[in-house]
Design a protein around this motif. Structure first.
Motif, short mmCIF file in Angstrom:
data_model
loop_
_atom_site.label_atom_id
_atom_site.label_comp_id
_atom_site.label_asym_id
_atom_site.label_seq_id
_atom_site.Cartn_x
_atom_site.Cartn_y
_atom_site.Cartn_z
N GLU A 72 66.54 54.69 39.44
CA GLU A 72 65.44 54.30 38.80
C GLU A 72 63.14 54.26 39.86
OE1 GLU A 72 63.33 51.50 35.25
OE2 GLU A 72 65.32 50.97 36.39
N SER A 73 63.62 53.94 40.56
CA SER A 73 63.13 54.13 41.33
C SER A 73 62.54 55.68 41.93
CB SER A 73 62.78 52.85 42.52
OG SER A 73 63.74 54.02 43.25
N LEU A 74 62.99 56.76 41.37
CA LEU A 74 63.06 57.95 42.18
C LEU A 74 63.20 59.18 41.14
CD1 LEU A 74 65.17 57.94 44.84
CD2 LEU A 74 62.74 57.47 45.04
N LEU A 75 62.68 58.49 39.49
CA LEU A 75 63.16 59.24 37.99
C LEU A 75 61.86 60.47 38.33
CD1 LEU A 75 65.15 57.86 36.27
CD2 LEU A 75 65.75 59.46 36.44
N PRO A 76 62.00 61.17 37.93
CA PRO A 76 60.84 62.17 37.97
C PRO A 76 60.37 62.48 36.19
CG PRO A 76 61.40 63.50 39.06
CD PRO A 76 63.09 62.21 38.86
N GLN A 77 59.40 63.55 36.20
CA GLN A 77 59.27 63.35 34.97
C GLN A 77 59.56 64.46 35.08
OE1 GLN A 77 57.29 62.68 32.72
NE2 GLN A 77 55.24 62.39 33.58
N VAL A 78 60.33 65.13 34.31
CA VAL A 78 61.81 65.97 33.78
C VAL A 78 61.43 67.39 32.91
CG1 VAL A 78 64.17 66.26 33.51
CG2 VAL A 78 63.51 64.54 34.70
N ILE A 79 61.92 68.41 33.44
CA ILE A 79 61.94 69.97 32.40
C ILE A 79 62.77 70.40 32.37
CG2 ILE A 79 60.39 71.59 31.91
CD1 ILE A 79 57.48 70.82 32.81
N PHE A 80 63.41 70.30 31.34
CA PHE A 80 64.68 71.33 31.80
C PHE A 80 64.70 72.88 31.53
CE2 PHE A 80 66.72 66.76 29.80
CZ PHE A 80 67.25 66.72 31.21
N VAL A 81 65.30 73.34 31.96
CA VAL A 81 65.55 74.38 32.12
C VAL A 81 66.32 75.26 31.82
CG1 VAL A 81 64.47 77.33 33.51
CG2 VAL A 81 63.36 74.42 33.61
N THR A 82 67.11 76.19 30.86
CA THR A 82 68.48 76.76 30.30
C THR A 82 68.95 78.06 29.72
OG1 THR A 82 70.33 75.37 29.89
CG2 THR A 82 68.84 75.30 28.19
N ALA A 83 70.01 78.58 29.62
CA ALA A 83 69.61 79.35 28.65
C ALA A 83 70.27 79.16 27.29
CB ALA A 83 70.83 80.80 29.46
N TYR A 84 70.66 78.32 26.96
CA TYR A 84 71.05 77.77 26.01
C TYR A 84 70.33 76.74 24.73
CZ TYR A 84 74.91 79.52 28.64
OH TYR A 84 75.93 80.18 29.26
N ASP A 85 69.93 77.22 23.99
CA ASP A 85 69.13 76.35 23.46
C ASP A 85 70.12 75.52 22.23
OD1 ASP A 85 70.58 77.77 21.46
OD2 ASP A 85 69.09 78.59 21.06
N GLY A 121 52.84 57.45 30.42
CA GLY A 121 54.38 56.51 30.36
C GLY A 121 54.89 56.52 31.76
N HIS A 122 55.66 56.06 31.49
CA HIS A 122 56.56 56.07 32.59
C HIS A 122 57.28 57.63 32.55
CE1 HIS A 122 61.22 55.00 34.50
NE2 HIS A 122 60.59 54.72 34.53
N PRO A 123 57.87 58.25 33.69
CA PRO A 123 58.26 59.66 33.75
C PRO A 123 59.39 59.75 33.17
CG PRO A 123 57.73 58.55 35.68
CD PRO A 123 57.62 57.29 35.10
N LEU A 124 60.74 59.15 33.19
CA LEU A 124 62.03 59.42 32.32
C LEU A 124 62.45 57.86 31.84
CD1 LEU A 124 64.54 61.70 31.57
CD2 LEU A 124 65.04 61.21 33.27
N ALA A 125 62.57 57.70 30.63
CA ALA A 125 63.45 56.41 30.10
C ALA A 125 64.99 57.31 29.87
CB ALA A 125 62.85 56.26 29.01
#
Length: 238
Positions: A72-85, A121-125
């Motif tokens: 949890e202490s290392l969780l960054p903001q996340v942007i998913f990148v994928t070919a499948y909607d 807020g928190h990067p990722l919950a």
């Protein structure tokens, strides 16, 4: 000031294309690009990026599984990148900052970065319940594998890292001792050790509150004063 980012995608062309697009924005410094979840775990611990561009569909461990392995202490903001909607709803259930469909365009990427600039807020919950780990990701010479937790005798933290030990093998693990303790039934018996009670042959009391465990294969694991009472309590409930 540029944000430090990690790019994770098992497809090399897609990974390189995204790295180049990010460079063109002038807003992101890519500190590492990884081909799989195992490389990503190491890079996250080493680089501690603010932002993670994460492919979802990857072999062995997908993007969602990777998130569940990060301290949890290392969780960054996340942007998913994928070919499948079809993964969009799941991505936002994980409270991701954004979701990019391949092929990623410069315009859409900048929109995602603009959204990130206004996020607080928190990067990722993680909204989904953390599932117990049944396998531990480990690496040894020229191979990466998943070790069944039931086969683990103990886990030890050494200067060189975290090692998972079975009756016949010893392998380096990219997870922290804290994550393994939280996500498996392995029990702490020492500041540096976790033990699998199902693999305990006997506890040898040594006096002054100390003890050691002999596993089914005959390996010896220390038990500190701090954890001996807890260990005996758990064994009495088996």
């Amino acid at each position: 000031m540029k944000r430090r980012a990690l790019v994770v995608d098992d497809e090399a062309p897609a990974r390189q294309e995204l790295v180049e697009l990010l460079a063109e924005t002038g807003r992101i410094e890519v500190v590492a690009s990884c081909a799989n979840a195992f490389e990503a775990l190491r890079a996250l611990q080493r680089e501690k990026p603010e932002l993670l561009f994460l492919d979802i569909q990857m072999p062995v461990l997908d993007g969602f599984a990777l998130l569940q392995l990060i301290d949890e202490s290392l969780l960054p903001q996340v942007i998913f990148v994928t070919a499948y909607d079809s993964y969009a709803l799941k991505a936002f259930e994980e409270n991701a900052c954004d979701y990019l469909l391949k092929p990623v365009t410069a315009e859409r990427l900048n929109q995602a970065l603009d959204r990130l600039d206004h996020r607080t807020g928190h990067p990722l919950a993680l909204q989904t319940a953390l599932r117990p780990l049944r396998q531990l990701p480990c690496s040894s010479t020229n191979r990466i594998r998943l070790v069944d937790v039931r086969q683990v005798e103990y886990v030890v933290c050494e200067l060189g890292g975290i090692y998972v030990v079975t009756a016949s093998d010893r392998a380096f693990c990219d997870l922290s001792l804290k994550i393994i303790e939280q996500r498996t039934a392995l029990l702490r018996c020492h500041r540096q050790y976790l033990i699998n009670l199902d693999q305990v042959d006997e506890i040898q009391l040594q006096g002054q509150g100390l003890a050691r465990i002999r596993t089914r294969s005959g390996q010896l694991v220390p038990v500190s004063r701090r954890y001996l009472r807890q260990l005996r309590s758990h064994i009495s409930q088996l």
